[in-house]
Scaffold this active site. Structure first.
Site, PDB file in Angstrom:
ATOM      1  N   GLY A  46      -5.522 -27.042 -45.348  1.00 12.72           N
ATOM      2  CA  GLY A  46      -5.514 -25.651 -45.771  1.00 12.72           C
ATOM      3  C   GLY A  46      -6.421 -24.818 -44.901  1.00 12.72           C
ATOM      4  N   HIS A  47      -5.855 -23.861 -44.181  1.00 16.79           N
ATOM      5  CA  HIS A  47      -6.640 -22.972 -43.333  1.00 16.79           C
ATOM      6  C   HIS A  47      -6.595 -21.565 -43.927  1.00 16.79           C
ATOM      7  CE1 HIS A  47      -6.137 -25.738 -39.560  1.00 16.79           C
ATOM      8  NE2 HIS A  47      -6.816 -26.285 -40.545  1.00 16.79           N
ATOM      9  N   ASP A  71     -12.286 -28.895 -43.495  1.00 10.96           N
ATOM     10  CA  ASP A  71     -12.784 -27.719 -44.228  1.00 10.96           C
ATOM     11  C   ASP A  71     -13.925 -27.015 -43.496  1.00 10.96           C
ATOM     12  OD1 ASP A  71     -11.055 -28.439 -46.439  1.00 10.96           O
ATOM     13  OD2 ASP A  71     -12.551 -29.953 -46.962  1.00 10.96           O
ATOM     14  N   GLN A 112      -7.595 -31.086 -40.456  1.00  8.88           N
ATOM     15  CA  GLN A 112      -8.651 -32.010 -40.872  1.00  8.88           C
ATOM     16  C   GLN A 112      -9.785 -32.043 -39.850  1.00  8.88           C
ATOM     17  OE1 GLN A 112      -5.213 -33.472 -41.191  1.00  8.88           O
ATOM     18  NE2 GLN A 112      -5.161 -32.592 -43.219  1.00  8.88           N
TER      19      GLN A 112
END
Length: 406
Positions: free
Chosen positions: A42-43, A15, A208
């Protein structure tokens, strides 16, 4: 003449803003490749005023790069189909025929395994761990298997194993998956090797972060794949010795999702302020993230183990307006202080007392087009401790809110 390939990886517990970093940097590349993880990553990318949320598609496709989804990725075709809907259809994407598939029942198995653990990891429940486990068991189904004989026999074997674990079997929609994936299936090793020989510029995009790596992260509170330099070769077939710059992404503070030791964690009004200002809620799950000051002990470790030589520092704007900003400069253990030591095992990290040093806050990031003097002092402290140069500073979500420190 050959040119080296470069890597973008996270230096924290994920993140960090890798999506924005890759989108910004990839304008200088021809190919962007993902080599690990699945749709648990999630990007978020704000590109030319539009917001995109990618989970497996490399962020660089928005810049016209060829996007490669490598062999080390575990792929949920349904999730991929949703991501493809965000795109215009003109993007160039290759999906490795060796990438393993996440079957629907893997999600139920993931959730069941998590429920059995006394000390829960905080998994996203997306079936990532079971997909990698079945890969290691040699029971896995790969993308290329969809287009080969013997698929039904493979699925029958997996079904028997899944049901033996008292998990419901959900039949995958194979025909639809084939329809979705067929236009993109290829050989990641061949594509990347040929691009390299042709002198095309390649950027690897990790999911990650170093501290979530299966081997070198804070085990067992980690992900199920190799998250930095160590994963490039295994996850794409590209020879990692050809890597040039290792670009590490770090926030100006630290966050963590799920459980596990977090020495720099803070609570109360300041933590709430950072969480709200930084929109620190998971792209994949929506869960609120734990927040803390920037941990320089952990950052130095991540820089060293990854080989990072350039840092992309993000979210400095989130700390704007705070009178004081904390930096964790050392750990105290049994009355002794360590600034050059990071034992990444869970038990050891639970014993440390973080030592905070305070920096003067900055009211605004830029003053007459130049970085605030207090922010510059903060950055110098980070560089000195981490042992790597900050080359980019991000002070907002948009692609233009980035300063390159040349």
């Amino acid at each position: 003449m050959h040119v080296s390939a470069d890597l973008v990886c996270g230096l924290q517990w994920g993140d960090e803003g890798k999506g924005k970093a890759v989108d910004y940097i990839s304008k200088n590349y021809d190919v962007v490749a993902r080599f690990n993880g699945g749709d648990n990553a999630g990007h978020t990318v704000v590109h030319q005023g539009s917001t995109y949320k990618f989970h497996v598609i490399p962020s660089g496709v928005l810049r016209g790069c060829l996007g490669v989804i490598g062999s080390g990725v575990v792929l949920n075709p349904s999730s991929l189909e949703e991501e493809l809907r965000q795109l215009s259809g003109d993007e160039k994407i290759v999906i490795s025929k060796r990438a393993h598939l996440i079957l629907p029942s893997y999600k139920l198995l993931d959730q069941k395994l998590e429920s059995l653990k006394g000390d829960k990891v905080g998994t996203t429940g997306r079936g990532i761990g079971p997909a990698y486990a079945f890969k290691a068991f040699r029971f896995g189904v790969r993308v290329g298997d969809l287009f080969q004989d013997g698929l039904e026999e493979k699925l029958s074997e997996i079904r028997r194993l899944v049901e033996s674990l008292n998990v419901e079997w959900i039949q995958p929609d194979v025909n639809h998956w084939k329809e979705v994936l067929a236009p993109y299936v290829g050989d990641d090793y061949k594509v990347l090797h040929e691009a390299y020989l042709e002198g095309r510029r390649i950027l690897f995009e990790a999911a990650q972060g170093v501290l979530l790596d299966l081997d070198f992260g804070t085990y067992p509170f980690v992900t199920s794949s190799y998250t930095f330099t160590n994963g490039v070769h295994a996850g794409s077939g590209f020879n990692a010795k050809e890597l040039g710059d290792i670009i590490g992404v770090s926030k100006a503070y630290t966050t963590r999702v799920g459980n596990g030791a977090f020495p720099s964690e803070i609570f109360g009004e300041t933590a709430d302020h950072i969480r709200e200002q930084g929109a620190e809620f998971g792209t994949t799950t929506g869960r609120p993230r734990r927040v803390g000051w920037l941990d320089l002990v952990a950052l130095r470790y991540a820089v060293r183990v990854s080989g990072c030589n350039k840092v992309f520092l993000t979210k400095v704007d989130v700390l704007s307006g705070l009178d004081k900003v904390g930096l964790i400069t050392s750990y105290e253990v049994d009355g002794q202080r360590y600034s050059d030591w990071f034992d990444f095992s869970q038990g050891a990290l639970e014993l440390v007392k973080p030592i905070v040093e305070w920096c003067n806050g900055w009211g605004s990031v830029l003053n007459e087009g130049k970085l605030n003097a207090n922010l510059l002092a903060f950055m110098e402290a980070v560089e000195g401790a981490a042992g790597a140069k900050i080359q980019w500073v991000s002070y907002g979500p948009s692609d233009h809110e980035t300063l390159c420190m040349l």
